[in-house]
Design an enzyme around this catalytic site. Sequence first.
Site, PDB file in Angstrom:
ATOM      1  N   LYS A   1      -1.819  17.493   2.194  1.00  0.00           N
ATOM      2  CA  LYS A   1      -1.661  15.870   1.658  1.00  0.00           C
ATOM      3  C   LYS A   1      -1.059  15.086   2.864  1.00  0.00           C
ATOM      4  CE  LYS A   1       0.652  13.589  -2.062  1.00  0.00           C
ATOM      5  NZ  LYS A   1       1.340  13.501  -3.271  1.00  0.00           N
TER       6      LYS A   1
ATOM      7  N   SER B   1       2.633  14.944  -9.720  1.00  0.00           N
ATOM      8  CA  SER B   1       1.354  14.928  -8.859  1.00  0.00           C
ATOM      9  C   SER B   1       0.674  16.063  -8.225  1.00  0.00           C
ATOM     10  CB  SER B   1       1.941  14.102  -7.818  1.00  0.00           C
ATOM     11  OG  SER B   1       1.781  12.725  -7.986  1.00  0.00           O
TER      12      SER B   1
ATOM     13  N   SER C   1      -0.891  11.884  -7.911  1.00  0.00           N
ATOM     14  CA  SER C   1      -1.116  11.157  -6.460  1.00  0.00           C
ATOM     15  C   SER C   1      -1.853  12.170  -5.368  1.00  0.00           C
ATOM     16  CB  SER C   1       0.062  10.802  -6.022  1.00  0.00           C
ATOM     17  OG  SER C   1       1.102  11.785  -5.523  1.00  0.00           O
TER      18      SER C   1
HETATM   19  N1  GLN Z   1       2.320   9.248 -11.547  1.00  0.00           N
HETATM   20  C1  GLN Z   1       3.709   9.296 -11.222  1.00  0.00           C
HETATM   21  C2  GLN Z   1       4.107   8.055 -10.571  1.00  0.00           C
HETATM   22  O1  GLN Z   1       3.091   7.396 -10.275  1.00  0.00           O
HETATM   23  C3  GLN Z   1       3.900  10.601 -10.423  1.00  0.00           C
HETATM   24  C4  GLN Z   1       3.608  10.898  -9.037  1.00  0.00           C
HETATM   25  C5  GLN Z   1       4.183  11.644  -8.322  1.00  0.00           C
HETATM   26  O2  GLN Z   1       4.232  12.783  -8.767  1.00  0.00           O
HETATM   27  N2  GLN Z   1       4.269  11.731  -6.929  1.00  0.00           N
HETATM   28  O3  GLN Z   1       5.217   8.010  -9.957  1.00  0.00           O
END
Ligand code: GLN
Length: 488
Positions: free
Chosen positions: A76, A175, A151
């Site tokens: 990532k 995420s 994400s």
């Molecule tokens: N979808 C969640 C957010 O937008 C979690 C994102 C994540 O785990 N990085 O914050």
Amino acid sequence: MLNFTVKQLAADLAARRVSSVEVTQYFIKRINALGKALNAFISVDEEQSLASARAADQRLAAGKGGPLTGIPLAHKDIFCAKGWLTTCGSKILSNFVAPYDAHVIERFNQAGAVIAGKTNMDEFAMGSSNETSFYGPVQNPWDTAAVPGGSSGGSAAAVAARLAPAATGTDTGGSIRQPAAFTGICGLKPTYGVVSRYGMIAFASSLDQGGPFAKTAEDLALMLNVMAGFDARDSTSLQRVPEDYTRELAQPLQGLRIGLPAEFFAAGLASDVARAVDAALAEFRRLGCETVEVRLPNMRLSVPVYYVLAPAEASSNLARFDGVRYGYRAPEYSDLLDMYCKTRAQGFGAEVKRRILIGTYVLSHGYYDAYYIKAQKLRRLIAQDFAEAFRQCDVIMGPTTPTTAFNLGEKAGDPVQMYLSDIYTIAVNLAGLPGMSIPAGFGDRNHPVGLQLIGNYFGEAKMLNAAHQYQQATDWHLRMPDGIQGEE
Ligand code: GLN
């Protein structure tokens, strides 16, 4: 090679049936073809990748390889990797070449793994669909009209489309688990503090954890063996005796107590997801597990609590992006203050700005007690619910997400709907517990369904054991999307 696990590839590499250069070239070719169409990668650097592959081959030839030596991995783009463009999915870091390695990258380098490329992601890991990336959305390999989740959507799509045998991601509110569920692969978020956050660009520091994506639970264990470990450069890194996460894989599940939170199976859960999850639970019962109902009464508060705490931490963490030391700087400005304003106005996308505004608001003098402190108290109650539940069970199970992958654009204009797609994952981060998602069949539109496993603190080996045994009895984890074959 297409559907080989890390374990199988490592065996072939160790026996010198194939070289790391060949494996790396094979996957980079796929990344350059199919990866482009899916928009799963932000950077590929064949020369750097092949240089590490050649070094790995030398090590293998000398008989000094380990379980990941010579394996190409997709990372990532939140992990700093020396000499690699590291953007975090943002314009503000679109010119940032990391001068150092994240702890996780350092560990993979020491293990002799190869960086196959850096994957697309929601900007600063804020999102559930990969649509907030400055580099554009990623497509789900199972249905290119659908999102891969976020994400860490690029990493998940990469493993699902067999562009890399395994990948890394980060999980602040879901995420790793949510994109794993949407793309039919396995993903694991460790107990908070198990994987160092050093060099992993910070979103919400008290929630962020790095973890692996792979096709099997066994591969996740091999990845975690490398990623986990104490690092003095992260003040929340835990000093513990190193574990072998594969050690419990082969144990039979007879007598394992699975907790089913009533709140996970209530209104809001799509019927196709419920069906697949029920079938998976029936399989676990066949394997000798008992199921007990548990309660997480404060779980319903987890999304609102998260959207106070995560933005609060983000607003502080993202203050460092000011155009002075590194990253993007607005080309025209009148004075220093104007340079800060223009740089941040141009460098951040809408979702990131929304979070910075919310975070600054909840931390401001008049609202700190009402929002931030209140949310911290509720966070404790959510953690206590889990502690109570784990008195009655060894592992908690349920759906990873309320629905399967939704369509690109479907929720992009409605942040609250988007935030609700993490309803089953966020509480786990608030409590600091380990969680994972494994493929458990398909829903109505032939979209993959994820089964979530939640462990008690440091219960990774137990979760991996349960997942591995399930994967010995089923083959959902070996299914591949149509149309990813390409030429062999
Ligand atoms: N979808 C969640 C957010 O937008 C979690 C994102 C994540 O785990 N990085 O914050």
